[in-house]
Design a protein around this motif. Structure first.
Motif, mmCIF file in Angstrom:
data_model
loop_
_atom_site.group_PDB
_atom_site.id
_atom_site.type_symbol
_atom_site.label_atom_id
_atom_site.label_comp_id
_atom_site.label_asym_id
_atom_site.label_seq_id
_atom_site.Cartn_x
_atom_site.Cartn_y
_atom_site.Cartn_z
ATOM 1 N N PHE A 191 -6.715 8.411 11.187
ATOM 2 C CA PHE A 191 -6.919 8.582 9.748
ATOM 3 C C PHE A 191 -5.590 8.424 9.013
ATOM 4 C CE2 PHE A 191 -10.689 10.291 11.488
ATOM 5 C CZ PHE A 191 -11.647 10.405 10.495
ATOM 6 N N ARG A 192 -5.644 7.801 7.823
ATOM 7 C CA ARG A 192 -4.461 7.650 6.970
ATOM 8 C C ARG A 192 -4.913 7.307 5.565
ATOM 9 N NH1 ARG A 192 -1.652 4.768 10.182
ATOM 10 N NH2 ARG A 192 0.256 4.990 8.942
ATOM 11 N N TYR A 193 -3.956 7.091 4.662
ATOM 12 C CA TYR A 193 -4.278 6.866 3.260
ATOM 13 C C TYR A 193 -4.563 5.401 2.922
ATOM 14 C CZ TYR A 193 -1.645 11.254 3.278
ATOM 15 O OH TYR A 193 -1.177 12.502 3.575
ATOM 16 N N ASP A 227 2.178 5.352 4.886
ATOM 17 C CA ASP A 227 1.346 4.426 4.124
ATOM 18 C C ASP A 227 0.767 3.294 4.969
ATOM 19 O OD1 ASP A 227 1.458 5.638 1.630
ATOM 20 O OD2 ASP A 227 3.342 4.685 1.113
ATOM 21 N N ARG A 228 1.616 2.592 5.672
ATOM 22 C CA ARG A 228 1.215 1.326 6.286
ATOM 23 C C ARG A 228 0.310 1.550 7.491
ATOM 24 N NH1 ARG A 228 3.974 -2.870 4.170
ATOM 25 N NH2 ARG A 228 5.861 -2.407 2.976
ATOM 26 N N PRO A 229 -0.849 0.858 7.526
ATOM 27 C CA PRO A 229 -1.758 0.973 8.675
ATOM 28 C C PRO A 229 -1.131 0.371 9.923
ATOM 29 C CG PRO A 229 -2.496 -0.736 7.156
ATOM 30 C CD PRO A 229 -1.376 -0.027 6.470
ATOM 31 N N GLU A 247 -18.371 0.932 7.167
ATOM 32 C CA GLU A 247 -17.557 -0.190 7.642
ATOM 33 C C GLU A 247 -16.309 0.301 8.365
ATOM 34 O OE1 GLU A 247 -18.818 -3.217 7.488
ATOM 35 O OE2 GLU A 247 -20.518 -2.219 6.537
ATOM 36 N N ASP A 248 -15.711 1.364 7.868
ATOM 37 C CA ASP A 248 -14.519 1.914 8.527
ATOM 38 C C ASP A 248 -14.829 2.407 9.931
ATOM 39 O OD1 ASP A 248 -12.594 1.415 6.717
ATOM 40 O OD2 ASP A 248 -12.274 3.466 6.075
ATOM 41 N N MET A 269 -7.579 -1.353 11.492
ATOM 42 C CA MET A 269 -8.759 -0.524 11.688
ATOM 43 C C MET A 269 -8.490 0.948 11.419
ATOM 44 S SD MET A 269 -10.414 -2.175 15.132
ATOM 45 C CE MET A 269 -11.161 -3.811 15.124
ATOM 46 N N ASP A 270 -7.407 1.284 10.739
ATOM 47 C CA ASP A 270 -7.150 2.665 10.375
ATOM 48 C C ASP A 270 -8.276 3.164 9.468
ATOM 49 O OD1 ASP A 270 -4.677 1.116 10.886
ATOM 50 O OD2 ASP A 270 -3.752 3.090 10.802
ATOM 51 N N ILE A 271 -8.626 4.435 9.600
ATOM 52 C CA ILE A 271 -9.717 5.027 8.824
ATOM 53 C C ILE A 271 -9.139 5.623 7.545
ATOM 54 C CG2 ILE A 271 -11.560 6.738 8.837
ATOM 55 C CD1 ILE A 271 -11.526 6.552 11.912
#
Length: 482
Positions: free
Chosen positions: A223-225, A202-204, A127-128, A232-234
């Motif tokens: 990419f992030r946490y 942190d924040r997308p 989904e990501d 849509m950040d992974i």
């Protein structure tokens, strides 16, 4: 907003562990009117490849230049551990990456049917990455992701390179990179060439609303946490799986064992019957609002909330920050419990949830037990690494260009990081270091959700939230009438 620990995001299957001191954060996600902690109940399947062809219980690889490790399978004996120690040079010398670490790893006579299926939350990898399923990922898309990225990761021929753009908060970037290097040690030769951008905040930031029209360009892969349903950040596993030196949180594998022991010290029915939260409230308005729910002369909302002064804690040796010693309350911080807490009515929502739990102790105990089982069984480090492995492999399949090492990128390895580290950083790196190549293959990633199944998943989730909200409304209507 969710974090894996950010792994489980589109589903909401995630927890945040940065500030709360009860459960660990892999991933978290935020709903429009409700903050949720989903406690997961998944299936743990273990598979072991049999013994190595050597007779020793451990296989220590020396400084030879052999680049391939071959394991011969014998079903009658247990698998043997392969250990490849760090190769640190003498002091006052420039640390370089060794050439003896195997670049490929092969098990003879493999049995694909013996490989376990990964936990269900691995499906959210598909989904990501769905935004790029049709278009693929071009170099131009990757370059657009560097506007907020802290670093670019390049893997070419099983070697890792980093192009740094800016320093992250604390050592987030360092331990994220360290985790990726351990993945390369665990599965040498099994990761494809790739390039990606990583944002350690942190924040997308990749907003979905800008990419909904058919004629718009594809979103940049970043990419992030953390992630949420509006972005849509992974999502990638949180850095603290390998340790959080600034606040003395140990690597996950050791901490998991300590928390299991701490959880067994106080029986559920003997714990304090309150919601419990401890952390820094000054990083977000929602946390400051939470403090209004603490016990006072006028109200008791069945919550016990504690402000954590990390500077004072560091000066006192983190004596009050041991996670394993804080499992003394029946109820955890709301975002880590499978119970919806309303964003705009936190105090009333928390009181109702605790009252419900105290009136339905067996059911509440079952929910807590399910959470504990998920953490202990489905969030082991082997699964964290396998999630990373499959995420990077599926991402690499979408690349429409050949990854190259750009000018300014620096080769890194476990030696260049751990050998030069000091203090808790070095201690945690050594604790979390993968000792050598895995003698088992990664788990098998489950297929993507079918559209109908995914829609049904969301319906069940929304219906469960609404059902609890209705219970809460009925409770307060009755309370006000009295």
């Amino acid at each position: 907003m969710h974090r894996f620990p950010s792994i489980l995001h589109r589903s909401g299957l995630a927890t945040h562990f940065s500030e709360t001191l009860i459960w660990r954060h892999p991933f978290k996600r935020r709903l429009a009117t409700t903050t949720i902690l989903l406690l997961f109940l998944l299936v743990l399947v273990a598979a072991f490849i049999a013994s190595l062809w050597l007779d020793t219980s451990r296989f220590l690889v020396d400084n030879s230049v052999n680049n391939t490790v071959i394991i011969f399978q014998k079903r009658q004996n247990p698998p043997e551990e392969i250990i490849i120690p760090l190769n640190c040079t003498a002091q006052n010398q420039t640390q370089t990456c060794p050439t003896n670490y195997p670049r490929t790893f092969q098990a003879q006579d493999p049995e694909p049917s013996s490989e376990p299926t990964c936990p269900g939350y691995f499906r959210w990898i598909h989904e990501d990455l769905r935004p790029w399923k049709v278009t693929g990922i071009t170099r131009e898309m990757v370059e657009r992701a560097n506007s907020t990225a802290h670093f670019r990761l390049i893997i070419v021929n099983n070697k890792a390179y980093i192009e740094t753009y800016k320093k992250s908060i604390q050592t987030r970037d360092e331990f994220t990179i360290w985790g990726i290097l351990q993945l390369l040690r665990k599965y040498p030769g099994k990761l494809p060439d790739l390039e990606l951008m990583f944002d350690c905040d942190d924040r997308p930031v990749i907003q979905s609303r800008y990419y909904r029209e058919q004629n718009t360009t594809a979103p940049p892969p970043l990419f992030r946490y953390c992630g949420d349903r509006w972005t849509m950040d992974i999502v990638f596993p949180d850095w603290s799986f390998w340790g959080w030196a600034e606040i003395n949180i140990r690597p996950w594998e050791n901490l998991l064992r300590e928390m299991k022991e701490g959880n067994n010290k106080t029986k559920w029915m003997e714990r304090e019957p309150y919601a419990y939260w401890k952390g820094n409230p000054f990083v977000a308005e929602t946390r400051q609002d939470l403090l209004a729910c603490n016990v006072s002369d006028n109200h008791d909302w069945n919550a016990r909330l504690y402000v954590q002064d990390w500077i004072l804690e560091s000066q006192q040796g983190f004596k009050q920050s041991n996670l394993a010693s804080q499992c003394t309350h029946r109820y955890l911080q709301p975002v880590q419990h499978y119970w919806p807490i309303r964003e705009d009515q936190k105090c009333k929502s928390i009181k109702f949830s605790v009252d419900w739990g105290n009136s339905h102790k067996r059911k509440a105990h079952e929910i807590g037990k399910a959470a504990s089982n998920f953490i202990q069984e489905e969030l082991k480090m082997d699964y964290v690494y396998d999630y990373m492995f499959h995420l990077l492999n599926e991402y690499a399949k979408l690349l429409k260009f050949k990854p190259i090492v750009p000018d300014g990128a620096v080769e890194i390895c476990s030696e260049t990081m751990a050998c030069m580290a000091n203090g808790l950083e070095k201690k945690f790196m050594m604790e979390s270091m993968v000792k050598g190549p895995s003698i088992t293959s990664p788990c098998t990633i489950p297929p993507p959700y079918e559209p109908n199944a995914l829609a049904a998943f969301y319906r069940r989730k929304v219906n469960a939230i609404r059902r609890v909200e209705n219970w809460e409304n009925t409770f307060w209507d009755s309370y006000n009438q009295q």
